[in-house]
Design an enzyme around this catalytic site. Structure first.
Site, short mmCIF file in Angstrom:
data_model
loop_
_atom_site.label_atom_id
_atom_site.label_comp_id
_atom_site.label_asym_id
_atom_site.label_seq_id
_atom_site.Cartn_x
_atom_site.Cartn_y
_atom_site.Cartn_z
N HIS A 1 -0.08 -2.48 -0.15
CA HIS A 1 0.05 -1.28 0.69
C HIS A 1 0.57 -1.65 2.08
O HIS A 1 -0.19 -1.93 2.99
CB HIS A 1 -1.31 -0.56 0.80
CG HIS A 1 -1.19 0.86 1.23
ND1 HIS A 1 -1.87 1.89 0.64
CD2 HIS A 1 -0.44 1.43 2.20
CE1 HIS A 1 -1.55 3.03 1.23
NE2 HIS A 1 -0.69 2.78 2.20
N HIS B 1 3.63 -0.71 5.14
CA HIS B 1 4.71 0.14 5.65
C HIS B 1 5.67 -0.74 6.43
O HIS B 1 5.34 -1.21 7.52
CB HIS B 1 4.13 1.25 6.55
CG HIS B 1 3.19 2.16 5.81
ND1 HIS B 1 3.62 3.24 5.08
CD2 HIS B 1 1.84 2.12 5.65
CE1 HIS B 1 2.58 3.84 4.52
NE2 HIS B 1 1.49 3.18 4.85
N LEU B 2 6.85 -0.96 5.87
CA LEU B 2 7.82 -1.84 6.55
C LEU B 2 8.77 -1.06 7.46
O LEU B 2 9.50 -1.64 8.24
CB LEU B 2 8.64 -2.64 5.52
CG LEU B 2 7.88 -3.76 4.80
CD1 LEU B 2 8.82 -4.45 3.81
CD2 LEU B 2 7.31 -4.78 5.77
N ARG B 3 8.79 0.27 7.31
CA ARG B 3 9.52 1.18 8.21
C ARG B 3 11.04 1.09 8.14
O ARG B 3 11.71 1.84 8.84
CB ARG B 3 9.10 0.99 9.68
CG ARG B 3 7.61 1.08 9.95
CD ARG B 3 7.07 2.45 9.66
NE ARG B 3 5.68 2.57 10.14
CZ ARG B 3 4.78 3.34 9.56
NH1 ARG B 3 5.09 4.07 8.49
NH2 ARG B 3 3.55 3.41 10.04
N HIS C 1 -2.40 8.73 -2.39
CA HIS C 1 -3.02 8.91 -1.07
C HIS C 1 -3.83 10.19 -1.22
O HIS C 1 -3.26 11.27 -1.34
CB HIS C 1 -1.91 9.05 -0.02
CG HIS C 1 -2.37 9.57 1.31
ND1 HIS C 1 -2.29 8.83 2.45
CD2 HIS C 1 -2.88 10.78 1.68
CE1 HIS C 1 -2.75 9.55 3.48
NE2 HIS C 1 -3.10 10.74 3.04
N HIS D 1 -6.41 3.29 -0.13
CA HIS D 1 -7.31 3.28 1.04
C HIS D 1 -8.57 4.14 0.96
O HIS D 1 -8.71 5.13 1.69
CB HIS D 1 -6.56 3.58 2.34
CG HIS D 1 -5.54 4.68 2.29
ND1 HIS D 1 -5.84 5.96 1.94
CD2 HIS D 1 -4.21 4.68 2.58
CE1 HIS D 1 -4.75 6.70 2.01
NE2 HIS D 1 -3.75 5.95 2.40
N ASP E 1 -2.75 -1.81 4.37
CA ASP E 1 -2.22 -0.55 4.90
C ASP E 1 -1.58 -0.81 6.27
O ASP E 1 -1.78 -0.03 7.22
CB ASP E 1 -3.29 0.55 4.97
CG ASP E 1 -2.65 1.94 5.12
OD1 ASP E 1 -1.40 2.02 5.16
OD2 ASP E 1 -3.39 2.93 5.20
N PHE F 1 -1.11 7.94 13.31
CA PHE F 1 -2.17 7.30 12.54
C PHE F 1 -1.72 5.90 12.10
O PHE F 1 -0.59 5.75 11.63
CB PHE F 1 -2.46 8.08 11.26
CG PHE F 1 -3.17 9.39 11.45
CD1 PHE F 1 -4.54 9.43 11.60
CD2 PHE F 1 -2.45 10.59 11.46
CE1 PHE F 1 -5.21 10.64 11.74
CE2 PHE F 1 -3.11 11.80 11.60
CZ PHE F 1 -4.49 11.83 11.75
N GLY F 2 -2.58 4.91 12.21
CA GLY F 2 -2.26 3.62 11.59
C GLY F 2 -2.59 2.42 12.44
O GLY F 2 -2.58 2.48 13.67
#
Ligand code: DOR
Ligand code: ZN
Length: 432
Positions: free
Chosen positions: A60, A62-64, A179, A232, A305, A323-324
């Site tokens: 999990h 997020h490489l964006r 999710h 998550h 995450d 968020f994150g």
């Protein structure tokens, strides 16, 4: 190229190994595991007093890229991964544009081929634009090699559409990662509902918003006989539901992230936006339930995450901040500190949660140290303490919920397909 890792405590639960031995790597593969291997090699790593384990499989992340390269790129994210001991990761599709078509998968594959430092698997989206209105062409995504599908960041609200997604995913033998959040119940909340939301005067997110959606998705997947993975997990009712589903024989796996077993809702009392995550940090009771879920095996996987955001998006009013938290470089140490050093999990238990179980969920041949496998190996100093500091991150973002915390356990070397992709001093051409 020959590389010898000497005298480490090798941990590989899949092959039931937990003993001090050497590992010989020839080119990109594991060639031998034995005590006192004597052979001329190019590089020796002295792993005495250290743990030698499979590279982490983080399902999990997020490489964006594409679209938000100011937060992270495939290059920077996979450098951060290497530093954190992660040698394979699943990139989430909430990019700009989202990975919702064959064309976009091909485009991202090109970026990965040109700039990734570790293995990057791709998750496609479930719905076009992640809008929850129309399914992606799941067969086409699968044909281009996605390892899973997910609308992560949001849930698919329309039940009929989700049912159809499970049907298609089953046909294409594709894992669906959910999710779980019912937006009608999370009411645009930004912190846990209860004590914290009241104290801070902020909108709260109830546990129901998570577990009601888990209940729905488990029921839908059961109806179809599809495989699902719940992302998550943050609260106790969710653990209970998954436990019961597993007892019924439903094909469900689940994951939590280090912040849910390390941090409670009190952390947001100073309006620290790095503690703003979705789902929110929960109560002590929830945190304990998450830990028990890990211990009992209801929760199969620990994933970071990793959710990078710019300072501009975090250093604003709590309600408006993104968020994150980033997590690639702290996940293993958080696991060692909170789970292994506290006696909740054994080392083998942690390796299962971070290496072999996620590999199994994704259906990839990773997460173990078997002979002939890719030499994805990490060498870890288990007792070494360090303080999480902004300046040390290799990620392009700095939004860590663990900033300032003292953690135990440091990755000294990360070996990916036989090459040292992260590590300090190592000896060349030395005799064993
Ligand atoms: O905290 C989070 N950040 N949770 C999510 O579900 C999405 C993620 C993101 O993409 O920033
Ligand atoms: Zn999510």
């Amino acid at each position: 190229m020959k590389l010898l890792i000497k005298n480490g405590l090798v941990i590989d639960p899949v092959n039931k190994i937990k003993e001090v031995m050497d590992i010989l790597v020839v080119e990109s593969k594991i060639s031998k595991l034995a005590k006192a291997i004597r052979i001329e090699v190019d590089t020796v790593i002295n792993a005495k007093g250290r743990i030698v384990m499979p590279g982490i499989v983080d399902m999990h992340v997020h490489l964006r890229e594409p679209g938000r390269e100011d937060k992270e790129t495939v290059a920077s994210g996979t450098m951060a991964a290497a530093k954190g001991g992660v040698t394979a990761l699943l990139a989430m599709p909430n990019t700009l544009p989202p990975i919702d078509s064959a064309k976009n998968v091909i485009f991202l594959r090109g970026i990965i081929r040109d700039s990734a430092n570790v293995d990057v698997l791709i998750s496609g989206a479930i719905t076009k634009g992640r809008m929850g209105m129309e399914l992606c062409d799941i067969a086409a995504l699968k044909k281009e090699g996605v390892a899973a599908i997910s609308d992560d960041g949001s849930s698919v609200d329309r039940e009929g559409l989700m049912l159809e997604a499970f049907r298609k995913a089953k046909k294409e033998k594709t894992l669906v990662i959910c999710h779980c959040e019912d937006k009608a119940l999370s009411c645009q909340g930004v912190v846990n509902l209860g004590f914290t939301s009241t104290r801070l005067g902020l909108r709260g997110v109830s546990n129901e918003s998570e577990y009601k959606r888990i209940e729905r998705d488990i029921n839908l997947a059961e109806k179809i006989g599809a495989r699902l993975h719940i992302a998550h997990l943050s609260c106790k009712e969710s653990v209970e539901l998954i436990k019961r589903a597993k007892e019924k024989g439903i094909s469900v796996t689940s994951e939590t992230a280090p912040h849910y077993f390390s941090l409670t809702e009190e952390r947001v009392l100073g309006y620290n936006t790095n503690m703003k995550v979705n789902p929110p940090l929960r109560s002590r009771e929830d945190l304990e339930a998450i830990k028990q879920g890990l211990k009992e095996g209801t929760i199969d996987v620990i994933a970071s995450d990793h959710a990078p955001h710019t300072e501009n998006e975090k250093e604003i009013e709590f309600e408006h901040a993104e968020f994150g938290t980033i997590g690639l470089e702290t996940a293993l140490s958080a696991g060692i500190t909170e789970l292994v050093h506290t006696g909740l999990l054994s080392w083998s238990g942690l390796v299962e949660k971070m290496c072999s179980n996620p590999a199994k969920a994704l259906g990839i041949d990773k997460g173990t140290l078997g002979l002939g496998r890719d030499a994805d190996i990490i060498v870890v100093s288990p007792e070494k303490e360090w303080v999480v500091r902004k300046r040390d991150f290799l990620s392009r973002s700095r939004n860590s919920a663990f900033l300032g915390r003292k953690l135990k356990g440091v990755v000294d070397y990360t070996i990916f397909k036989g090459k040292i992709v992260y590590g300090m001093e190592f000896k060349r051409n030395s005799n064993p």
